[in-house]
Design an enzyme around this catalytic site. Structure first.
Site, PDB file in Angstrom:
ATOM      1  N   GLU A   9     127.402  15.161  38.008  1.00  0.00           N
ATOM      2  CA  GLU A   9     128.975  15.409  38.003  1.00  0.00           C
ATOM      3  C   GLU A   9     129.225  16.656  37.256  1.00  0.00           C
ATOM      4  OE1 GLU A   9     132.992  16.288  38.596  1.00  0.00           O
ATOM      5  OE2 GLU A   9     131.509  15.037  39.736  1.00  0.00           O
ATOM      6  N   CYS A  98     129.799   6.211  36.321  1.00  0.00           N
ATOM      7  CA  CYS A  98     130.375   7.419  35.783  1.00  0.00           C
ATOM      8  C   CYS A  98     131.035   6.980  34.220  1.00  0.00           C
ATOM      9  CB  CYS A  98     131.543   8.144  36.240  1.00  0.00           C
ATOM     10  SG  CYS A  98     132.109   9.506  35.562  1.00  0.00           S
ATOM     11  N   LYS A 139     125.317   2.924  42.694  1.00  0.00           N
ATOM     12  CA  LYS A 139     124.885   3.492  41.753  1.00  0.00           C
ATOM     13  C   LYS A 139     125.648   2.879  40.572  1.00  0.00           C
ATOM     14  CE  LYS A 139     122.943   7.400  39.004  1.00  0.00           C
ATOM     15  NZ  LYS A 139     123.606   7.223  37.671  1.00  0.00           N
ATOM     16  N   GLU A 201     116.466   8.731  31.147  1.00  0.00           N
ATOM     17  CA  GLU A 201     115.482   9.141  30.154  1.00  0.00           C
ATOM     18  C   GLU A 201     114.129   9.620  30.710  1.00  0.00           C
ATOM     19  OE1 GLU A 201     115.917  10.074  26.801  1.00  0.00           O
ATOM     20  OE2 GLU A 201     118.120   9.907  27.540  1.00  0.00           O
ATOM     21  N   ARG A 224     118.926  14.645  34.374  1.00  0.00           N
ATOM     22  CA  ARG A 224     118.909  15.817  33.336  1.00  0.00           C
ATOM     23  C   ARG A 224     117.447  16.416  33.307  1.00  0.00           C
ATOM     24  NH1 ARG A 224     121.006  13.514  28.326  1.00  0.00           N
ATOM     25  NH2 ARG A 224     120.222  11.673  29.180  1.00  0.00           N
TER      26      ARG A 224
END
Length: 309
Positions: A9, A98, A139, A201, A224
């Site tokens: 998001e 989220c 998820k 991670e 990420r």
């Protein structure tokens, strides 16, 4: 091993999805969540968050794009899922992960993990509302404040008829603080009959190897780490090594395609956000970010990037 680009998001928007899937290595990607709250959304909302629906629900590289919905009203989520499928979504993913406080306050995202029966109801309603040929996935995190209901939630998703489950290896309360508990994902995988995708991670190919080994999962979702290293999926698949000279042209492509999609300030913010991630592994990105930090015009930032490429 299947590799999936995560629904980040405020980060993995349409334009970044295009670049990352152009670079390649992904089996599919998932949109930022479409917030469902009490009404059937107009088609323009779906097109806003998933412009790929107008393009066969694929990125320009041909990577399938799954539509993610977030909400707590089973019937309302189901009706919007059915509309999303009518508009061309090849699969529906449901967000129970989220951690954002605003979302959680409005009974969305990870806070629903305190109510496994509601998780079941949302997944089951969506499964019933869309054709059997359309996958429905979910998820989730390991939990909200703790992970005591992790297996209950996973079993609820399984029992409701989901095709697979993605698990982020932390609770909402743990946020994004390392580590991600890949061993707990293994416990989830062993408790359900559907495939489980591990998330959290994975920053390097070595992280991916360890995550797969500890979780026992044959599929990973990259978040990420994929933004910080756009070639991460290819490194995982093929052991490829890439440097800044490989990434810089894609950054320039991104800045060019972003122009005209928002206000100059908004566009500038998007570029600086990606540079902030890229600087984790690439010192030239840190230097560029320092140079453009006060710039508020995306066109000017593009000129600076072009001069450095």
């Amino acid at each position: 091993m299947k590799l999936v680009l995560a629904p980040m998001e405020g980060l993995a928007d349409y334009w970044l999805r295009q670049v990352l899937t152009d670079i390649g290595g992904y089996d599919w990607c998932v949109t930022e969540f479409v917030r469902v709250s009490g009404r059937l959304l107009p088609p323009k909302v779906f097109y806003r968050w998933c412009p790929e629906l107008r393009e066969g629900a694929r990125t320009r590289a041909g990577t399938p794009v799954h539509l993610q919905l977030l909400g707590s009203d089973p019937q309302c989520v189901a009706e919007n899922a059915a509309l999303g499928v009518e508009l061309g979504a090849p699969a529906i993913d449901l967000n129970f992960g989220c951690p954002a406080k605003t979302v959680n306050r409005h009974r969305g995202g990870a806070v629903l993990l305190d109510e496994p029966e509601l998780v079941y109801a949302v997944v089951a309603a969506v499964r019933d509302a869309v054709p059997a040929t359309v996958p429905v996935s979910a998820k989730m995190r390991l939990g909200n404040d703790d992970d005591l209901r992790a297996l209950d939630n996973a079993r609820a998703v399984d029992a409701a008829g989901a095709s697979w489950l993605t698990v982020h290896g932390r609770t909402r309360a743990q946020g994004y603080r390392p580590p991600a508990y890949w061993d707990r994902i293994r416990e989830v995988r062993e408790a359900v009959s559907i495939p489980v995708i591990a998330n959290g991670e994975v920053w390097t190919a070595e992280d991916a190897r360890r995550c797969a080994a500890e979780s026992g999962c044959g599929a990973l979702m990259l978040g990420r780490g994929a933004v910080s290293d756009p070639f991460l999926a290819r490194a995982i698949r093929h052991g490829e090594q890439h440097g800044w000279e490989d990434i810089a042209p894609w950054l320039l492509d991104y800045t060019g395609r972003l122009l005209g999609t928002g206000t100059p300030v908004q566009e500038a913010g998007r570029i600086k956000q990606w540079l902030n991630y890229l600087r984790r592994d690439f010192p030239p990105a840190a230097q560029l970010l320092d140079q453009v930090r006060r710039e508020r015009d995306a066109a000017r930032i593009r000129e600076i990037v072009q001069a450095r490429v």
